[in-house]
Design a protein around this motif. Structure first.
Motif, mmCIF file in Angstrom:
data_model
loop_
_atom_site.group_PDB
_atom_site.id
_atom_site.type_symbol
_atom_site.label_atom_id
_atom_site.label_comp_id
_atom_site.label_asym_id
_atom_site.label_seq_id
_atom_site.Cartn_x
_atom_site.Cartn_y
_atom_site.Cartn_z
ATOM 1 N N ASP A 1 0.822 -1.211 0.000
ATOM 2 C CA ASP A 1 0.000 0.000 0.000
ATOM 3 C C ASP A 1 0.857 1.262 0.000
ATOM 4 N N LYS B 1 2.474 1.390 -3.654
ATOM 5 C CA LYS B 1 1.533 1.663 -4.743
ATOM 6 C C LYS B 1 0.234 2.237 -4.187
ATOM 7 N N PRO B 2 0.255 3.513 -3.790
ATOM 8 C CA PRO B 2 -0.934 4.093 -3.155
ATOM 9 C C PRO B 2 -2.155 4.122 -4.071
ATOM 10 N N ARG B 3 -1.937 4.272 -5.369
ATOM 11 C CA ARG B 3 -3.083 4.308 -6.291
ATOM 12 C C ARG B 3 -3.792 2.958 -6.325
ATOM 13 N N ARG B 4 -3.007 1.897 -6.372
ATOM 14 C CA ARG B 4 -3.569 0.549 -6.370
ATOM 15 C C ARG B 4 -4.295 0.268 -5.048
ATOM 16 N N ARG C 1 -5.719 2.461 -3.107
ATOM 17 C CA ARG C 1 -6.980 3.222 -3.097
ATOM 18 C C ARG C 1 -8.045 2.490 -3.902
ATOM 19 N N ALA C 2 -7.653 1.974 -5.054
ATOM 20 C CA ALA C 2 -8.604 1.232 -5.888
ATOM 21 C C ALA C 2 -9.102 -0.018 -5.159
ATOM 22 N N ARG D 1 -9.316 -0.399 -1.918
ATOM 23 C CA ARG D 1 -10.240 0.043 -0.858
ATOM 24 C C ARG D 1 -11.616 0.350 -1.433
#
Length: 56
Positions: free
Chosen positions: A33, A36-39, A41-42, A44
């Motif tokens: 997490d 790869k914060p974008r992944r 977020r998706a 979540r």
């Protein structure tokens, strides 16, 4: 009652191994997490959608 074989593990050993596995899994998820914060977020968002559409 079934006899215990020497190679069979006790409940305590199994719980200890499971706890270790869960700790390592949580750590790996947290690391992913952060990397790869974008992944994350998706993921979540998908989880929230699953929970919204789940019926008891």
């Amino acid at each position: 009652m079934a006899e215990r074989k020497p190679e069979d593990e006790t409940d305590a050993e199994r719980r200890r191994r499971r706890a270790q596995f869960l700790r390592e899994r949580t750590e790996a998820i947290e690391l992913r997490d952060r990397v790869k914060p974008r992944r994350a977020r998706a993921a979540r968002m998908r989880q929230q959608m699953r929970m919204r559409t789940f019926r008891w």
